[in-house]
Design an enzyme around this catalytic site. Structure first.
Site, PDB file in Angstrom:
ATOM      1  CE  LYS A 151     -21.939   6.960   2.977  1.00  0.00           C
ATOM      2  NZ  LYS A 151     -21.410   7.492   2.076  1.00  0.00           N
TER       3      LYS A 151
ATOM      4  CG  HIS B 253     -45.868  -1.456  16.695  1.00  0.00           C
ATOM      5  ND1 HIS B 253     -46.127  -0.904  15.643  1.00  0.00           N
ATOM      6  CD2 HIS B 253     -46.706  -1.109  17.822  1.00  0.00           C
ATOM      7  CE1 HIS B 253     -46.983   0.049  16.051  1.00  0.00           C
ATOM      8  NE2 HIS B 253     -47.322   0.060  17.277  1.00  0.00           N
TER       9      HIS B 253
ATOM     10  N   GLY C  46     -18.395  10.178 -10.853  1.00  0.00           N
ATOM     11  CA  GLY C  46     -18.042   8.757 -10.898  1.00  0.00           C
ATOM     12  C   GLY C  46     -16.588   8.596 -10.309  1.00  0.00           C
ATOM     13  NE  ARG C  47     -13.661   6.600  -5.742  1.00  0.00           N
ATOM     14  CZ  ARG C  47     -12.807   7.425  -5.286  1.00  0.00           C
ATOM     15  NH1 ARG C  47     -13.254   8.716  -5.101  1.00  0.00           N
ATOM     16  NH2 ARG C  47     -11.542   7.348  -5.108  1.00  0.00           N
TER      17      ARG C  47
ATOM     18  CD  GLU D 179      -2.496   1.801   0.556  1.00  0.00           C
ATOM     19  OE1 GLU D 179      -2.607   2.755  -0.127  1.00  0.00           O
ATOM     20  OE2 GLU D 179      -3.406   0.895  -0.257  1.00  0.00           O
TER      21      GLU D 179
ATOM     22  N   GLY E 259      -7.691   2.547   2.345  1.00  0.00           N
ATOM     23  CA  GLY E 259      -7.959   2.997   1.056  1.00  0.00           C
ATOM     24  C   GLY E 259      -9.089   4.201   1.012  1.00  0.00           C
TER      25      GLY E 259
ATOM     26  N   GLY F  23     -23.257  16.020 -11.248  1.00  0.00           N
ATOM     27  CA  GLY F  23     -23.321  14.592 -11.189  1.00  0.00           C
ATOM     28  C   GLY F  23     -24.313  14.479 -10.120  1.00  0.00           C
TER      29      GLY F  23
ATOM     30  CG  ASP G  66     -13.743   0.943  -6.326  1.00  0.00           C
ATOM     31  OD1 ASP G  66     -14.911   0.204  -5.996  1.00  0.00           O
ATOM     32  OD2 ASP G  66     -13.775   2.120  -5.674  1.00  0.00           O
TER      33      ASP G  66
ATOM     34  CB  ILE H  87     -20.221  11.031  -5.003  1.00  0.00           C
ATOM     35  CG1 ILE H  87     -19.709   9.545  -4.706  1.00  0.00           C
ATOM     36  CG2 ILE H  87     -19.378  12.251  -4.382  1.00  0.00           C
ATOM     37  CD1 ILE H  87     -18.362   9.323  -5.532  1.00  0.00           C
TER      38      ILE H  87
END
Length: 460
Positions: A54, A437, A264-265, A37, A43, A177, A304, A181
């Site tokens: 998030k 419930h 996008g990626r 890495e 990553g 876009g 990806d 994202i």
């Protein structure tokens, strides 16, 4: 550790969701693993993707709660957004998860090699001038935030990479876009008080979702005061001291302080030696069979860089799959449509399986049945003051093949949705299960009661 010849059972190129999952599962199965890495373990997902976005969305939800407290008889007011404080909270979350991941990799005796790796043979990766040999190679080099041809990133024009580190709330923003994202950032900035416009060239926001969900999100965005333009492609942008000036193909123009490019990626595969080893590539993606093998030697790929959904949990699942495949466990291939997808804007969107349109394409128009169950009748959704619905898609007299949802917090319901779709449950199977419930989860139970022909709360 490598054997006496210095060869590992697996050499993994890339330490993101796909790569580290391969390494951890491989080590668990008793294989020797080297993980290469160049940046930080975890990553995109951990450092500039899922986790930081998030965290921002949670802060955004708190801002909305403070602003709207009086609706619930709680006299709160929003005094402002302290971006330094928000960023420090976000970095704290990342840092705790990063430390945990580093400890995990270390405790499993995975050999972590820090540096830029390159494939130099069917069984060899070069890092920092040193060649590391592996009986199996797993390519998991991830993705980068794409732009459009001729659209330069810099100054007021940024991708999610720069947007995640902004130390101020923009007064106004254009988001290029309307996919996951784009709508997530639009949602955050609107909650933080910015004026936001989303530009999407396709006919709908979140165009990969079922059309009923896309239309519902557009209605809710209108209600929230998030502007958007769909079905009109981006033509160009200029920037000056006053801000950015965006032009669309129709001639329409928009002005704002910043432009977020969220188109996008792309796969991170350039200059890594893949083609030189005879690996089949398509527009930068690595082409693999259903067992994620590249067709060259013992080289696999995950995450990806493999065409399909670019999701951390997909990469993670593929990493586990590859490690088990190498260990000879013959795992079942991953069904892409059974992977759950969540968009964490407000309201949230969750889906698994196929859309109604795709189901009709697969099984024939007259072989598909769809049902929408409105959250209006759900006690917990009323308490949360959220609107939305659950849409179920089934084969006539057959299993449920799609579960699609929109509403606050519905991302948390996708777990049951993916069990239903992946286990090919019939409506009757789910209708017989008892749902607690008052929960939003109960809305899934009610939707299945309706689909099984015994709706209790539906109006005849």
């Amino acid at each position: 550790m490598a054997d006496t010849n210095g060869t590992f059972d697996i050499v993994v190129l890339g330490g993101g969701s796909g790569g580290y999952a391969t390494a951890l599962r491989g080590a668990q199965l008793g294989l020797s693993v080297a993980l290469v890495e160049e940046n930080k373990l975890g990553g995109t997902c951990l450092h500039n993707g899922c986790i930081p976005t998030k965290a921002l969305l949670h802060a955004a939800e708190l801002a909305d709660n403070a602003r709207e407290g009086s609706k619930f008889g709680v006299n709160t007011e929003l005094k402002g957004i302290d971006m330094a404080g928000v960023n420090s909270y976000k970095e704290g979350v990342i840092s705790r998860l990063y430390k945990g991941l580093q400890g995990l990799v270390k405790s499993r005796q995975v050999t972590l090699v820090e540096g830029h790796g390159k494939l130099v043979g069917p069984d060899a990766v070069e890092v920092n001038g040193q060649v590391i040999k592996g009986r199996n190679i797993v390519l998991a080099t991830g993705s980068y935030a794409r732009s459009l041809p001729g659209l330069e990133i810099g100054g007021r024009v940024m991708t999610s990479d720069q947007a995640l580190h902004l130390d101020y709330v923009p007064g106004s923003a254009i988001v290029l876009g309307g996919g996951v994202i784009g709508v997530e950032f639009a949602s955050v900035w609107k909650s933080f008080g910015a004026d936001v416009t989303v530009v999407e060239g396709l006919p709908h926001l979140v165009p990969a979702e079922d059309e009923a969900i896309s239309k519902a999100l557009e209605r809710q965005f209108r209600k929230r005061g998030i502007n958007f333009s769909v079905g009109d492609r981006f033509s160009g942008v200029t920037q000056d001291e006053g801000g950015v000036h965006v032009t669309l193909e129709s001639g329409k123009t928009f002005d704002a302080e910043i432009l977020l490019v969220a188109v996008g990626r792309g796969p991170r595969t350039a200059d890594l030696g893949f083609e030189a080893q005879g690996i089949t590539m398509d527009r930068g993606f690595v082409i693999v069979d259903e067992r994620l093998h590249t067709g060259v030697g013992n080289i696999y790929a995950a995450g990806d860089i493999v065409p399909g959904l670019q999701l951390a949990h997909r990469g993670f699942a593929q990493g586990i799959f590859v490690a088990e495949q190498i260990a000879g466990l013959s795992p079942l291939p991953i069904d892409e449509s059974g992977i759950p997808r969540v968009t964490y804007c407000e309201p949230e969107v969750g889906s698994v399986g196929v859309t109604e349109a795709k189901a009709k394409e697969l099984y024939g128009d007259d072989q598909v049945e769809a049902l929408e169950y409105n959250l209006g009748g759900n006690g917990k959704s009323q308490i949360l003051a959220t609107q939305g619905f659950i849409k179920l898609v089934r084969r006539k007299d057959g299993p449920v093949v799609g579960v699609h949802m929109i509403g606050s917090r519905v991302g948390e319901l996708i777990g049951e949705g993916q069990l239903i779709v992946n286990w090919e449950a019939y409506p009757e199977d789910v209708a017989n299960l008892v749902h607690a419930h008052p929960t939003q989860n109960e809305a899934l139970g009610e939707a299945f009661l309706a689909l099984a022909g015994k709706p209790l709360h539906a109006h005849n």
